[in-house]
Design a protein around this motif. Structure first.
Motif, mmCIF file in Angstrom:
data_model
loop_
_atom_site.group_PDB
_atom_site.id
_atom_site.type_symbol
_atom_site.label_atom_id
_atom_site.label_comp_id
_atom_site.label_asym_id
_atom_site.label_seq_id
_atom_site.Cartn_x
_atom_site.Cartn_y
_atom_site.Cartn_z
ATOM 1 N N LEU A 185 0.836 -1.204 0.000
ATOM 2 C CA LEU A 185 0.000 0.000 0.000
ATOM 3 C C LEU A 185 0.876 1.260 0.000
ATOM 4 C CD1 LEU A 185 -2.986 1.034 0.363
ATOM 5 C CD2 LEU A 185 -2.532 1.068 2.810
ATOM 6 N N GLN A 186 1.910 1.238 0.838
ATOM 7 C CA GLN A 186 2.814 2.399 0.910
ATOM 8 C C GLN A 186 3.486 2.641 -0.449
ATOM 9 O OE1 GLN A 186 5.379 1.247 4.214
ATOM 10 N NE2 GLN A 186 4.371 2.768 5.540
ATOM 11 N N SER A 187 3.894 1.561 -1.094
ATOM 12 C CA SER A 187 4.560 1.702 -2.382
ATOM 13 C C SER A 187 3.630 2.355 -3.399
ATOM 14 C CB SER A 187 5.001 0.331 -2.911
ATOM 15 O OG SER A 187 6.158 -0.078 -2.222
ATOM 16 N N GLU A 188 2.387 1.865 -3.439
ATOM 17 C CA GLU A 188 1.430 2.430 -4.407
ATOM 18 C C GLU A 188 1.204 3.913 -4.127
ATOM 19 O OE1 GLU A 188 -1.034 -1.754 -4.605
ATOM 20 O OE2 GLU A 188 -2.070 0.026 -3.842
ATOM 21 N N LYS A 189 1.029 4.217 -2.850
ATOM 22 C CA LYS A 189 0.748 5.615 -2.498
ATOM 23 C C LYS A 189 1.954 6.508 -2.786
ATOM 24 C CE LYS A 189 -2.800 5.006 1.055
ATOM 25 N NZ LYS A 189 -3.216 5.372 2.412
ATOM 26 N N LEU A 190 3.154 5.975 -2.517
ATOM 27 C CA LEU A 190 4.363 6.782 -2.711
ATOM 28 C C LEU A 190 4.514 7.184 -4.187
ATOM 29 C CD1 LEU A 190 6.993 7.983 -1.502
ATOM 30 C CD2 LEU A 190 8.128 5.839 -2.133
ATOM 31 N N VAL A 191 4.308 6.229 -5.074
ATOM 32 C CA VAL A 191 4.454 6.513 -6.509
ATOM 33 C C VAL A 191 3.522 7.665 -6.899
ATOM 34 C CG1 VAL A 191 4.099 5.539 -8.826
ATOM 35 C CG2 VAL A 191 5.203 4.158 -7.039
ATOM 36 N N LYS A 192 2.287 7.579 -6.438
ATOM 37 C CA LYS A 192 1.294 8.623 -6.761
ATOM 38 C C LYS A 192 1.675 9.959 -6.133
ATOM 39 C CE LYS A 192 -2.989 6.083 -7.159
ATOM 40 N NZ LYS A 192 -3.934 5.537 -6.216
ATOM 41 N N GLN A 193 2.119 9.884 -4.880
ATOM 42 C CA GLN A 193 2.405 11.126 -4.149
ATOM 43 C C GLN A 193 3.598 11.865 -4.762
ATOM 44 O OE1 GLN A 193 0.724 12.969 -2.431
ATOM 45 N NE2 GLN A 193 1.229 13.073 -0.260
ATOM 46 N N VAL A 194 4.606 11.122 -5.179
ATOM 47 C CA VAL A 194 5.790 11.764 -5.768
ATOM 48 C C VAL A 194 5.375 12.484 -7.060
ATOM 49 C CG1 VAL A 194 8.032 11.339 -6.851
ATOM 50 C CG2 VAL A 194 7.441 10.163 -4.727
ATOM 51 N N LYS A 195 4.512 11.849 -7.810
ATOM 52 C CA LYS A 195 4.019 12.460 -9.054
ATOM 53 C C LYS A 195 3.253 13.753 -8.715
ATOM 54 C CE LYS A 195 2.127 10.670 -13.288
ATOM 55 N NZ LYS A 195 0.759 11.141 -13.412
ATOM 56 N N HIS A 196 2.387 13.650 -7.732
ATOM 57 C CA HIS A 196 1.573 14.813 -7.320
ATOM 58 C C HIS A 196 2.481 15.976 -6.907
ATOM 59 C CE1 HIS A 196 -1.367 17.219 -5.154
ATOM 60 N NE2 HIS A 196 -0.871 16.908 -3.965
ATOM 61 N N VAL A 197 3.501 15.665 -6.122
ATOM 62 C CA VAL A 197 4.386 16.723 -5.637
ATOM 63 C C VAL A 197 5.217 17.288 -6.799
ATOM 64 C CG1 VAL A 197 6.346 17.222 -4.110
ATOM 65 C CG2 VAL A 197 4.475 15.800 -3.285
ATOM 66 N N TYR A 198 5.758 16.423 -7.621
ATOM 67 C CA TYR A 198 6.610 16.875 -8.736
ATOM 68 C C TYR A 198 5.817 17.808 -9.671
ATOM 69 C CZ TYR A 198 10.288 16.634 -12.268
ATOM 70 O OH TYR A 198 11.299 16.954 -13.140
ATOM 71 N N GLU A 199 4.578 17.452 -9.889
ATOM 72 C CA GLU A 199 3.771 18.254 -10.819
ATOM 73 C C GLU A 199 3.280 19.564 -10.215
ATOM 74 O OE1 GLU A 199 0.736 15.515 -12.076
ATOM 75 O OE2 GLU A 199 2.159 14.441 -13.375
ATOM 76 N N ASN A 200 3.125 19.592 -8.895
ATOM 77 C CA ASN A 200 2.459 20.749 -8.289
ATOM 78 C C ASN A 200 3.311 21.612 -7.360
ATOM 79 O OD1 ASN A 200 -0.357 20.389 -9.303
ATOM 80 N ND2 ASN A 200 -0.023 18.382 -8.371
ATOM 81 N N VAL A 201 4.515 21.142 -7.017
ATOM 82 C CA VAL A 201 5.342 21.928 -6.087
ATOM 83 C C VAL A 201 6.686 22.253 -6.745
ATOM 84 C CG1 VAL A 201 6.306 22.036 -3.746
ATOM 85 C CG2 VAL A 201 4.279 20.636 -4.174
ATOM 86 N N PRO A 202 6.781 23.408 -7.419
ATOM 87 C CA PRO A 202 8.035 23.736 -8.125
ATOM 88 C C PRO A 202 9.260 23.675 -7.212
ATOM 89 C CG PRO A 202 6.313 25.323 -8.643
ATOM 90 C CD PRO A 202 5.750 24.422 -7.598
#
Ligand code: DLL
Length: 436
Positions: free
Chosen positions: A21-38
């Motif tokens: 579960l952590q792995s799945e969430k981490l992949v998504k979260q890194v994408k979210h941060v990379y796209e939205n937090v310059p």
């Protein structure tokens, strides 16, 4: 005794499943941060890491750390990952040089945070039959709001007292049958002391459990509180940057605090080198928030020194446990529940025309922190009248209160009277025994 959980399926999930579960969430979260937090995108670009390089928790170590210094640099909105119109709440903590850490929450973030606090309340024996007295401070501090939300989720009758006015706390506690008390351990001890002074024995109050955190406290202090209040005392940990209380909590076994691993991924690193250390090692605790939308810090260095362990727990929870924080890898002090950095005192002194020759003396009297700052006068002030000096001490104490949010006792001392050190200067004398 029947075992109770707030979210049983998650809290007792097999470890392999938690990791998946952590792995799945981490992949998504890194994408979210990379796209939205310059700001964080730049850190990743500088390190040569792209979201595609993160395929699971085994890749976590590739990501850059975030520190309090980053939070200060990005203040106030630089780490936001959602538009402000999607945020519903701000909380804050005291920080260095006047810039506070401000954390943002979407409704979803508040919801998950309250779940974490609800898990802690249930682990301490709370049910919808309980009356939960929340005596953490309400306001920007996360303690009041966090436990308040958790208490609602459990269905407890919630008494939003905030901290202070101790006799009224005791009156409400007895008149309204409060069974669970949430506050800092020092305030719990102070309530116990006041009870004694009022001639109450523990059996006169209905409390059965307490959920205490936000500052270091020892096993000895736990026993003292348990005796004076006639309760079982549970520890709870968290920090503003990761939402607030509820990152981890104690169960009835009380051999460490279970980290809510479905929301927070924990690592222990060497504070000097940043190297990830194996489970069981002592080092600095680092958290990655897996679900937070608005303020999703990745690999945030807490500066808390700690040990993690995953030995099976008799409570049935499978979440990894952290020990009580054993100290800090920076110079932050927690005085009366407020985070204080010596650099803040230094800033005030320089702003007010003093040299940074000072000493902070922290102690504990009647379960309350005492906080004194001795400051060397400038040579031209040495001949001032007593009333002149008193006025200057008052002005300095006032300026420090504005910076820190708590009131120190300031004493002006003769020039060159504070011992100069040949090595690191000893700015802080902490006489409290905070760690076992
Ligand atoms: O203290 C959040 C909180 C509120 C936790 C209520 C528990 C209960 P901050 O003000 O940002 O947030 O301070 C966070 O406090 O990095 C630790 O150094 C320390 N701390 C928090 N809980 C504990 C604890 C809240 N149980 C900083 N034991 C953290 C020891 C604690 N230290």
């Amino acid at each position: 005794m029947e075992k109770r959980y707030f979210q049983k399926e998650i809290e007792t999930m097999p470890v392999e499943e938690i990791k998946k579960l952590q792995s799945e969430k981490l992949v998504k979260q890194v994408k979210h941060v990379y796209e939205n937090v310059p700001y964080y995108r730049d850190l990743m670009d500088k390190k040569g890491v792209k979201p595609e390089d993160i395929n699971g928790i085994e890749d976590l170590h590739k990501l850059p750390f975030l520190t309090k210094a980053d939070l200060r640099e990005a203040y106030p909105h630089g780490l936001l990952a959602k538009p402000l119109k999607d945020c519903v709440r701000i909380h804050s903590t005291s920080g260095t040089t006047g810039k506070r850490v401000v954390a943002f929450y979407t409704q979803h973030d508040v919801d998950l945070w309250e779940d974490c606090c609800a898990r802690a309340i249930v682990a301490a024996g709370g049910t919808d039959e309980d009356v939960c007295q929340v005596a953490y401070g309400y306001g920007l501090f996360t303690g009041g709001a966090g436990l308040h939300g958790g208490s609602h989720k459990v269905g407890c009758l919630t008494l939003p007292m905030s901290s202070g006015v101790t006799e009224r706390q005791i009156q409400f506690m007895t008149d309204l049958n409060a069974t669970i008390l949430c506050c800092t351990p020092s305030y719990a001890a102070y309530i116990g002391e006041t009870l004694k002074e009022m001639g109450y024995t523990p059996d006169r109050i209905p409390l059965k459990a307490g959920i205490f955190g936000a500052e270091p406290w020892t096993e000895e202090m736990r026993r003292g509180i348990e005796e004076t209040l006639g309760i079982k005392a549970y520890d709870i940990y968290g920090l503003t940057e990761t939402s607030g209380p509820g990152v981890s909590f104690e169960c009835e076994e009380q051999t460490g605090m279970h980290i809510n691993e479905d929301h927070f991924l924990a690592e222990i690193i060497d504070p000097e080198t940043g190297e990830v250390l194996p489970e069981g090692s002592k080092g600095e605790l680092v958290f990655t928030a897996l679900d937070k939308e608005a303020f999703p810090l990745l690999r945030y260095r807490t500066r808390d020194i700690c040990v993690l362990n995953r030995k099976p727990c008799s409570c049935g929870r499978t979440f990894i446990k952290m020990c009580k924080p054993m100290g800090r890898s920076d110079d932050m002090l927690i005085i009366r529940g407020v985070n204080v950095f010596p650099s803040q005192i230094e800033t005030v002194l320089l702003n007010q025309g003093y040299q940074p020759n000072y000493q902070i003396i922290v102690d504990r009297a009647n379960n309350n922190d005492t906080f004194e700052v001795n400051v060397e006068m400038n040579p031209d002030q040495f001949s001032d009248t007593v009333s002149g000096i008193t006025a200057k001490e008052k002005a300095l104490a006032e300026a420090m209160k504005v910076m820190l949010g708590i009131n120190p006792k300031v004493k002006l001392v003769a020039p060159k009277s504070i011992v100069r050190s040949e090595g690191k200067s000893v700015r802080v004398i902490d006489k409290r025994k905070l760690h076992d």
